[in-house]
Design a protein around this motif. Structure first.
Motif, PDB file in Angstrom:
ATOM      1  N   VAL A 122      -5.766  -2.916   4.089  1.00  0.00           N
ATOM      2  CA  VAL A 122      -5.811  -4.376   4.191  1.00  0.00           C
ATOM      3  C   VAL A 122      -5.043  -5.009   3.027  1.00  0.00           C
ATOM      4  O   VAL A 122      -4.268  -5.950   3.224  1.00  0.00           O
ATOM      5  N   LEU A 123      -5.225  -4.489   1.817  1.00  0.00           N
ATOM      6  CA  LEU A 123      -4.508  -5.013   0.663  1.00  0.00           C
ATOM      7  C   LEU A 123      -3.001  -4.825   0.824  1.00  0.00           C
ATOM      8  O   LEU A 123      -2.215  -5.746   0.571  1.00  0.00           O
ATOM      9  N   ALA A 124      -2.588  -3.647   1.268  1.00  0.00           N
ATOM     10  CA  ALA A 124      -1.160  -3.387   1.476  1.00  0.00           C
ATOM     11  C   ALA A 124      -0.593  -4.306   2.551  1.00  0.00           C
ATOM     12  O   ALA A 124       0.525  -4.806   2.419  1.00  0.00           O
ATOM     13  N   ALA A 125      -1.351  -4.554   3.600  1.00  0.00           N
ATOM     14  CA  ALA A 125      -0.886  -5.446   4.663  1.00  0.00           C
ATOM     15  C   ALA A 125      -0.736  -6.878   4.150  1.00  0.00           C
ATOM     16  O   ALA A 125       0.246  -7.553   4.455  1.00  0.00           O
ATOM     17  N   LEU A 126      -1.691  -7.340   3.355  1.00  0.00           N
ATOM     18  CA  LEU A 126      -1.608  -8.705   2.817  1.00  0.00           C
ATOM     19  C   LEU A 126      -0.451  -8.872   1.835  1.00  0.00           C
ATOM     20  O   LEU A 126       0.135  -9.950   1.726  1.00  0.00           O
ATOM     21  N   LEU A 127      -0.109  -7.816   1.121  1.00  0.00           N
ATOM     22  CA  LEU A 127       0.962  -7.913   0.133  1.00  0.00           C
ATOM     23  C   LEU A 127       2.348  -7.666   0.708  1.00  0.00           C
ATOM     24  O   LEU A 127       3.341  -8.083   0.117  1.00  0.00           O
ATOM     25  N   THR A 128       2.445  -6.960   1.843  1.00  0.00           N
ATOM     26  CA  THR A 128       3.772  -6.557   2.314  1.00  0.00           C
ATOM     27  C   THR A 128       4.187  -7.137   3.662  1.00  0.00           C
ATOM     28  O   THR A 128       5.378  -7.225   3.928  1.00  0.00           O
TER      29      THR A 128
ATOM     30  N   ALA B 255      12.808  -2.705   1.676  1.00  0.00           N
ATOM     31  CA  ALA B 255      12.624  -1.427   0.980  1.00  0.00           C
ATOM     32  C   ALA B 255      11.532  -1.549  -0.080  1.00  0.00           C
ATOM     33  O   ALA B 255      10.704  -0.638  -0.235  1.00  0.00           O
ATOM     34  N   ARG B 256      11.526  -2.672  -0.796  1.00  0.00           N
ATOM     35  CA  ARG B 256      10.499  -2.895  -1.824  1.00  0.00           C
ATOM     36  C   ARG B 256       9.111  -2.991  -1.195  1.00  0.00           C
ATOM     37  O   ARG B 256       8.146  -2.425  -1.714  1.00  0.00           O
ATOM     38  N   ALA B 257       9.000  -3.677  -0.066  1.00  0.00           N
ATOM     39  CA  ALA B 257       7.708  -3.817   0.613  1.00  0.00           C
ATOM     40  C   ALA B 257       7.212  -2.462   1.123  1.00  0.00           C
ATOM     41  O   ALA B 257       6.026  -2.150   1.015  1.00  0.00           O
ATOM     42  N   GLU B 258       8.117  -1.667   1.689  1.00  0.00           N
ATOM     43  CA  GLU B 258       7.711  -0.350   2.190  1.00  0.00           C
ATOM     44  C   GLU B 258       7.255   0.550   1.053  1.00  0.00           C
ATOM     45  O   GLU B 258       6.236   1.246   1.169  1.00  0.00           O
ATOM     46  N   LYS B 259       7.985   0.547  -0.051  1.00  0.00           N
ATOM     47  CA  LYS B 259       7.611   1.376  -1.197  1.00  0.00           C
ATOM     48  C   LYS B 259       6.257   0.949  -1.752  1.00  0.00           C
ATOM     49  O   LYS B 259       5.407   1.793  -2.049  1.00  0.00           O
ATOM     50  N   LEU B 260       6.045  -0.372  -1.862  1.00  0.00           N
ATOM     51  CA  LEU B 260       4.777  -0.886  -2.375  1.00  0.00           C
ATOM     52  C   LEU B 260       3.613  -0.507  -1.460  1.00  0.00           C
ATOM     53  O   LEU B 260       2.552  -0.094  -1.934  1.00  0.00           O
ATOM     54  N   SER B 261       3.805  -0.616  -0.152  1.00  0.00           N
ATOM     55  CA  SER B 261       2.713  -0.274   0.768  1.00  0.00           C
ATOM     56  C   SER B 261       2.390   1.212   0.706  1.00  0.00           C
ATOM     57  O   SER B 261       1.221   1.589   0.747  1.00  0.00           O
ATOM     58  N   ARG B 262       3.402   2.050   0.581  1.00  0.00           N
ATOM     59  CA  ARG B 262       3.133   3.494   0.462  1.00  0.00           C
ATOM     60  C   ARG B 262       2.382   3.818  -0.816  1.00  0.00           C
ATOM     61  O   ARG B 262       1.473   4.653  -0.815  1.00  0.00           O
ATOM     62  N   ILE B 263       2.757   3.167  -1.916  1.00  0.00           N
ATOM     63  CA  ILE B 263       2.071   3.415  -3.191  1.00  0.00           C
ATOM     64  C   ILE B 263       0.614   2.974  -3.098  1.00  0.00           C
ATOM     65  O   ILE B 263      -0.289   3.703  -3.512  1.00  0.00           O
ATOM     66  N   ILE B 264       0.368   1.790  -2.546  1.00  0.00           N
ATOM     67  CA  ILE B 264      -1.000   1.267  -2.459  1.00  0.00           C
ATOM     68  C   ILE B 264      -1.862   2.166  -1.572  1.00  0.00           C
ATOM     69  O   ILE B 264      -2.980   2.535  -1.950  1.00  0.00           O
ATOM     70  N   ILE B 265      -1.361   2.529  -0.408  1.00  0.00           N
ATOM     71  CA  ILE B 265      -2.160   3.345   0.511  1.00  0.00           C
ATOM     72  C   ILE B 265      -2.411   4.733  -0.067  1.00  0.00           C
ATOM     73  O   ILE B 265      -3.518   5.278   0.046  1.00  0.00           O
ATOM     74  N   THR B 266      -1.402   5.319  -0.721  1.00  0.00           N
ATOM     75  CA  THR B 266      -1.591   6.634  -1.343  1.00  0.00           C
ATOM     76  C   THR B 266      -2.609   6.560  -2.472  1.00  0.00           C
ATOM     77  O   THR B 266      -3.497   7.423  -2.582  1.00  0.00           O
ATOM     78  N   LEU B 267      -2.495   5.542  -3.315  1.00  0.00           N
ATOM     79  CA  LEU B 267      -3.428   5.381  -4.427  1.00  0.00           C
ATOM     80  C   LEU B 267      -4.864   5.197  -3.933  1.00  0.00           C
ATOM     81  O   LEU B 267      -5.789   5.866  -4.418  1.00  0.00           O
ATOM     82  N   PHE B 268      -5.038   4.323  -2.958  1.00  0.00           N
ATOM     83  CA  PHE B 268      -6.385   4.109  -2.419  1.00  0.00           C
ATOM     84  C   PHE B 268      -6.894   5.360  -1.696  1.00  0.00           C
ATOM     85  O   PHE B 268      -8.088   5.635  -1.713  1.00  0.00           O
ATOM     86  N   GLY B 269      -6.010   6.107  -1.068  1.00  0.00           N
ATOM     87  CA  GLY B 269      -6.425   7.342  -0.409  1.00  0.00           C
ATOM     88  C   GLY B 269      -6.928   8.379  -1.397  1.00  0.00           C
ATOM     89  O   GLY B 269      -7.959   9.030  -1.176  1.00  0.00           O
ATOM     90  N   VAL B 270      -6.208   8.547  -2.498  1.00  0.00           N
ATOM     91  CA  VAL B 270      -6.620   9.521  -3.519  1.00  0.00           C
ATOM     92  C   VAL B 270      -7.927   9.091  -4.169  1.00  0.00           C
ATOM     93  O   VAL B 270      -8.839   9.910  -4.342  1.00  0.00           O
ATOM     94  N   VAL B 271      -8.011   7.798  -4.519  1.00  0.00           N
ATOM     95  CA  VAL B 271      -9.252   7.304  -5.137  1.00  0.00           C
ATOM     96  C   VAL B 271     -10.416   7.414  -4.155  1.00  0.00           C
ATOM     97  O   VAL B 271     -11.515   7.846  -4.524  1.00  0.00           O
TER      98      VAL B 271
ATOM     99  N   ILE C  43     -12.777   2.803   1.512  1.00  0.00           N
ATOM    100  CA  ILE C  43     -11.810   2.567   0.437  1.00  0.00           C
ATOM    101  C   ILE C  43     -10.388   2.620   0.985  1.00  0.00           C
ATOM    102  O   ILE C  43      -9.542   1.789   0.628  1.00  0.00           O
ATOM    103  N   LEU C  44     -10.108   3.570   1.858  1.00  0.00           N
ATOM    104  CA  LEU C  44      -8.782   3.645   2.461  1.00  0.00           C
ATOM    105  C   LEU C  44      -8.513   2.416   3.329  1.00  0.00           C
ATOM    106  O   LEU C  44      -7.404   1.874   3.329  1.00  0.00           O
ATOM    107  N   GLY C  45      -9.509   1.933   4.041  1.00  0.00           N
ATOM    108  CA  GLY C  45      -9.360   0.714   4.837  1.00  0.00           C
ATOM    109  C   GLY C  45      -9.092  -0.501   3.961  1.00  0.00           C
ATOM    110  O   GLY C  45      -8.272  -1.356   4.302  1.00  0.00           O
TER     111      GLY C  45
END
Length: 96
Positions: A56-62, A17-33, A50-52
């Motif tokens: 990649v960052l979300a995949a490496l962390l989760t 659950a923590r990994a899924e939440k973190l990946s969603r936050i990272i991808i959403t943040l990078f998408g908005v930026v 930037i979204l890519g």
């Protein structure tokens, strides 16, 4: 070969659950930026890059089972002997 087999590959439910939440936050943040930056410079390719990078960052962390995702492992029940299972099966058969 023993080194590869010794690498832990499990993740507990709370870690998932923590990994899924973190990946969603990272991808959403990078998408908005990325969308904001791409709009400012009028270059959609920058948004995609930037979204890519966020993906990649979300995949490496989760995706790898890092130790922070394995803090609360489950305690499984002890294995039953075959005698106990045989008694339960005969009881179920008699109820019919």
């Amino acid at each position: 070969m023993d080194f590869i087999n010794s690498i832990p590959t499990h993740m507990d439910f709370e870690g998932q659950a923590r990994a899924e939440k973190l990946s969603r936050i990272i991808i959403t943040l990078f998408g908005v930026v990325g969308l904001t930056w791409g709009y400012i410079i009028q270059q959609f390719s920058q948004t995609v890059y930037i979204l890519g990078a966020g993906f990649v960052l979300a995949a490496l962390l989760t995706i790898p089972p890092w130790p922070l995702y394995r803090k609360k492992s489950l305690n499984w029940q002890a294995v039953r002997t075959s005698d106990c299972q045989h008694k339960e099966n005969t009881k179920k058969g008699k109820k019919k």
